[in-house]
Design an enzyme around this catalytic site. Structure first.
Site, PDB file in Angstrom:
ATOM      1  N   HIS A 116       0.869  -1.187   0.000  1.00 47.84           N
ATOM      2  CA  HIS A 116       0.000   0.000   0.000  1.00 47.84           C
ATOM      3  C   HIS A 116       0.909   1.242   0.000  1.00 47.84           C
ATOM      4  CE1 HIS A 116      -3.492   2.394   0.559  1.00 47.84           C
ATOM      5  NE2 HIS A 116      -3.772   2.147   1.824  1.00 47.84           N
ATOM      6  N   HIS A 128      -2.800  -2.881  -9.924  1.00 49.19           N
ATOM      7  CA  HIS A 128      -3.705  -2.280  -8.942  1.00 49.19           C
ATOM      8  C   HIS A 128      -4.951  -3.129  -8.860  1.00 49.19           C
ATOM      9  CE1 HIS A 128      -6.147   0.751  -6.894  1.00 49.19           C
ATOM     10  NE2 HIS A 128      -4.992   1.291  -6.547  1.00 49.19           N
ATOM     11  N   ASP A 160       2.403   5.034  -7.574  1.00 42.47           N
ATOM     12  CA  ASP A 160       3.690   4.956  -6.888  1.00 42.47           C
ATOM     13  C   ASP A 160       4.880   4.820  -7.817  1.00 42.47           C
ATOM     14  OD1 ASP A 160       2.756   5.174  -4.264  1.00 42.47           O
ATOM     15  OD2 ASP A 160       1.995   3.129  -4.383  1.00 42.47           O
TER      16      ASP A 160
HETATM   17  N1  CMC Z   1       4.331  -7.464 -10.941  1.00 44.49           N
HETATM   18  C1  CMC Z   1       4.188  -8.685 -11.510  1.00 44.49           C
HETATM   19  N2  CMC Z   1       3.046  -9.384 -11.517  1.00 44.49           N
HETATM   20  C2  CMC Z   1       1.985  -8.826 -10.913  1.00 44.49           C
HETATM   21  C3  CMC Z   1       2.038  -7.554 -10.293  1.00 44.49           C
HETATM   22  C4  CMC Z   1       3.262  -6.871 -10.337  1.00 44.49           C
HETATM   23  N3  CMC Z   1       3.392  -5.668  -9.778  1.00 44.49           N
HETATM   24  N4  CMC Z   1       0.834  -7.247  -9.762  1.00 44.49           N
HETATM   25  C5  CMC Z   1       0.042  -8.292 -10.040  1.00 44.49           C
HETATM   26  N5  CMC Z   1       0.738  -9.240 -10.734  1.00 44.49           N
HETATM   27  C6  CMC Z   1       0.214 -10.497 -11.266  1.00 44.49           C
HETATM   28  C7  CMC Z   1       0.062 -11.541 -10.167  1.00 44.49           C
HETATM   29  O1  CMC Z   1       1.216 -12.325 -10.027  1.00 44.49           O
HETATM   30  C8  CMC Z   1      -1.130 -12.321 -10.670  1.00 44.49           C
HETATM   31  O2  CMC Z   1      -0.681 -13.168 -11.697  1.00 44.49           O
HETATM   32  P1  CMC Z   1      -1.305 -14.679 -11.851  1.00 44.49           P
HETATM   33  O3  CMC Z   1      -2.740 -14.434 -12.230  1.00 44.49           O
HETATM   34  O4  CMC Z   1      -0.485 -15.323 -12.897  1.00 44.49           O
HETATM   35  O5  CMC Z   1      -1.170 -15.320 -10.505  1.00 44.49           O
HETATM   36  C9  CMC Z   1      -2.024 -11.266 -11.313  1.00 44.49           C
HETATM   37  O6  CMC Z   1      -1.106 -10.236 -11.744  1.00 44.49           O
HETATM   38  C10 CMC Z   1      -3.057 -10.658 -10.377  1.00 44.49           C
HETATM   39  O7  CMC Z   1      -2.385 -10.205  -9.210  1.00 44.49           O
HETATM   40  P2  CMC Z   1      -3.047 -10.127  -7.755  1.00 44.49           P
HETATM   41  O8  CMC Z   1      -1.967 -10.160  -6.706  1.00 44.49           O
HETATM   42  O9  CMC Z   1      -4.129 -11.159  -7.652  1.00 44.49           O
HETATM   43  O10 CMC Z   1      -3.733  -8.703  -7.781  1.00 44.49           O
HETATM   44  P3  CMC Z   1      -4.243  -7.875  -6.538  1.00 44.49           P
HETATM   45  O11 CMC Z   1      -5.363  -7.051  -7.019  1.00 44.49           O
HETATM   46  O12 CMC Z   1      -4.498  -8.766  -5.371  1.00 44.49           O
HETATM   47  O13 CMC Z   1      -2.975  -6.973  -6.141  1.00 44.49           O
HETATM   48  C11 CMC Z   1      -1.479  -5.169  -5.964  1.00 44.49           C
HETATM   49  C12 CMC Z   1      -2.881  -5.631  -6.397  1.00 44.49           C
HETATM   50  C13 CMC Z   1      -1.401  -3.637  -6.063  1.00 44.49           C
HETATM   51  C14 CMC Z   1      -1.228  -5.566  -4.491  1.00 44.49           C
HETATM   52  C15 CMC Z   1      -0.435  -5.848  -6.890  1.00 44.49           C
HETATM   53  O14 CMC Z   1      -0.642  -5.456  -8.234  1.00 44.49           O
HETATM   54  C16 CMC Z   1       0.996  -5.544  -6.459  1.00 44.49           C
HETATM   55  O15 CMC Z   1       1.543  -6.246  -5.586  1.00 44.49           O
HETATM   56  N6  CMC Z   1       1.653  -4.488  -7.082  1.00 44.49           N
HETATM   57  C17 CMC Z   1       2.970  -4.085  -6.669  1.00 44.49           C
HETATM   58  C18 CMC Z   1       2.901  -3.235  -5.410  1.00 44.49           C
HETATM   59  C19 CMC Z   1       2.343  -1.846  -5.694  1.00 44.49           C
HETATM   60  O16 CMC Z   1       2.745  -1.194  -6.639  1.00 44.49           O
HETATM   61  N7  CMC Z   1       1.425  -1.386  -4.819  1.00 44.49           N
HETATM   62  C20 CMC Z   1       0.860  -0.033  -4.910  1.00 44.49           C
HETATM   63  C21 CMC Z   1      -0.593  -0.033  -5.238  1.00 44.49           C
HETATM   64  S1  CMC Z   1      -1.161   1.615  -5.682  1.00 44.49           S
HETATM   65  C22 CMC Z   1      -1.102   2.512  -4.225  1.00 44.49           C
HETATM   66  C23 CMC Z   1      -2.183   2.185  -3.285  1.00 44.49           C
HETATM   67  O17 CMC Z   1      -3.378   2.228  -3.652  1.00 44.49           O
HETATM   68  O18 CMC Z   1      -1.852   1.919  -2.131  1.00 44.49           O
END
Ligand code: CMC
Length: 423
Positions: free
Chosen positions: A263, A302, A358
């Site tokens: 986050h 996201h 970010d």
């Molecule tokens: N890099 C590589 N792969 C990714 C990423 C990433 N940054 N984000 C998601 N994926 C892949 C993930 O591995 C999954 O693949 P598969 O379907 O093959 O298993 C798919 O995309 C869906 O990911 P998820 O984890 O189920 O998605 P989520 O909605 O639970 O997670 C997130 C959202 C923001 C936590 C995630 O995209 C992430 O960890 N991003 C990196 C950290 C980041 O930049 N966070 C800031 C968010 S914006 C600021 C805020 O609102 O706080």
């Protein structure tokens, strides 16, 4: 076509029609047909916990609006204090309302001397500023006992002003303490963002007048971070607030939620990632590793945006203005190359992973001289007005205490066995 769904209990053949309202269906209606059968939704990926009129977010089309105003217009024409008024009160202020709001915020920036001398100085010398902030916000509740009176409108407004006003003071104090610098008192002649920069960087000079371009860039980042509907920290604020805890305690919980790298800690993680990549020559190899499941591309993806985050677009443009003053952040080239490679790669395209807010904000903060540990703190300052807007809205809706159900998957009942008889 009727705007409803029909659910059928295949065990009995009974059915129930549930209207679709505001894009959702009421779980209470579901319960009437299926009492004791719970929605299983870890991470609330398919659950609307509340109705809200604060922020509109269309993740598929990259749209973000505060109280109906497009984020692009607010970013171009407004300032953070005006946006905080908008979030809290629902409409943009008139000139007289804004003057009063600005005056009130400016004249509540000081913190109690005990907070500085006894509380903050009690931390270990290398304490993380976000850890200090989480604790300091919680500690504020012990200074303002009237904050418990959450159904008194006058008291609520006072705590809202205090929290928005004191966040920059606490944030700067946390930084100064963690680097062994003396505390700088707020300067009520300066505007919100300039005052914060003065408290951060002032040394021997009588008055620090921060660079106007950098001040505007910081104010812009504050606007962009002010609210983002039901994210993890706002949900924490609402959950704790739903128990009718005072707003400082609820806000401390929200700050704690913001501390995590998924986050508010993500822009810090972006800088660490870019630093470890080091050069554009290493970008392809890094992306390959991510695709093989070794780590994530920080600042990408996201839960809601399945398109370019509109805030990231605005920040990317603002970065140029900042770098003209500070000099280009050497990591920018790596970031641009990384974005280009990822946006053209099937792995990221098929999962709809785009740069989020970010990805570029950390580059600006770093160029402006903020240490990485301050990044989540910089996020918490403006998000406080969003948290408070949601807290006020929740109280106004007389929301029930947050208390989800679970699907129990543990053992069946069993008898206690004395320790000496256990295998
Ligand atoms: N890099 C590589 N792969 C990714 C990423 C990433 N940054 N984000 C998601 N994926 C892949 C993930 O591995 C999954 O693949 P598969 O379907 O093959 O298993 C798919 O995309 C869906 O990911 P998820 O984890 O189920 O998605 P989520 O909605 O639970 O997670 C997130 C959202 C923001 C936590 C995630 O995209 C992430 O960890 N991003 C990196 C950290 C980041 O930049 N966070 C800031 C968010 S914006 C600021 C805020 O609102 O706080």
């Amino acid at each position: 076509m009727t705007d409803s769904i029909t659910i059928v209990d295949n065990r009995t053949g009974e059915s129930r029609e549930i209207p679709i309202e505001n894009g959702g269906v009421a779980a209470s209606e579901w319960q009437k047909l299926l009492p004791g059968i719970w929605f299983y939704d870890p991470g609330f990926t398919s659950t609307a916990e509340c109705s809200s009129s604060i922020t509109y977010l269309d993740g598929d089309n990259g749209v973000l609006r505060y109280r109906g105003y497009p984020i692009e217009q607010l970013a171009e024409k407004s300032n953070y204090l005006e946006v905080s008024y908008l979030l809290i009160n629902g409409d943009l202020p008139t000139s007289a309302q804004f003057s009063e709001w600005e005056h009130e915020i400016t004249h509540h920036t000081f913190i109690h001397e005990n907070m500085r001398k006894r509380f903050l100085e009690g931390f270990h010398y290398d304490a993380h500023p976000m850890g200090i902030l989480v604790s300091a916000v919680a500690a504020l509740s012990t200074f303002y006992l009237d904050a418990k009176d959450i159904f008194n409108e006058e008291s609520r407004s006072k705590q809202v002003i205090r929290l928005i006003a004191k966040m920059p003071t606490l944030a700067a104090a946390a930084h100064r303490f963690s680097v062994g610098m003396p505390f700088v008192y707020p300067d009520n002649n300066l505007k919100f963002a300039a005052n914060f920069l003065s408290m951060m960087w002032k040394t021997g000079e009588f008055r620090l007048e921060p660079d106007p371009v950098l001040t505007r860039a910081l104010d812009l980042l504050f606007i962009l971070h002010a609210d983002h509907e039901q994210n993890c920290s706002t949900t924490a604020m609402r959950v704790v607030g739903s128990s009718h805890a005072d707003p400082y305690s609820a806000c401390a919980a929200a700050c704690a939620a913001l501390y995590g790298p998924r986050h508010g800690g993500a822009n810090e993680a972006v800088i660490r990632m870019l630093t470890s990549i080091g050069s554009i020559d290493n970008v392809d190899a890094f992306v390959k590793e991510v695709k093989e499941g070794h780590g994530r591309l920080q600042g990408f993806g996201h839960r809601v945006y399945k398109n370019y985050d509109p805030r990231a677009k605005i920040i990317k443009r603002a970065a140029d203005d900042v770098f003209k003053i500070t000099g280009k952040n050497p990591l920018l080239d790596v970031a641009l190359k990384l974005e280009e490679v990822a946006l053209n790669d099937e792995y990221f395209i098929s999962r709809k992973l785009y740069p989020n807010v970010d990805f570029y904000s950390g580059l600006i903060y770093q160029a402006m001289g903020f240490p990485l540990e301050m990044f989540p703190v910089l996020f918490a300052i403006p998000r406080t007005s969003g948290w408070l807007a949601h807290w006020l809205e929740m109280l106004g809706q007389d929301a029930k205490i947050a208390r989800p159900r679970q699907l129990y998957i543990g053992t069946e009942p069993r008898d206690y066995i004395a320790m000496e008889e256990r295998k």
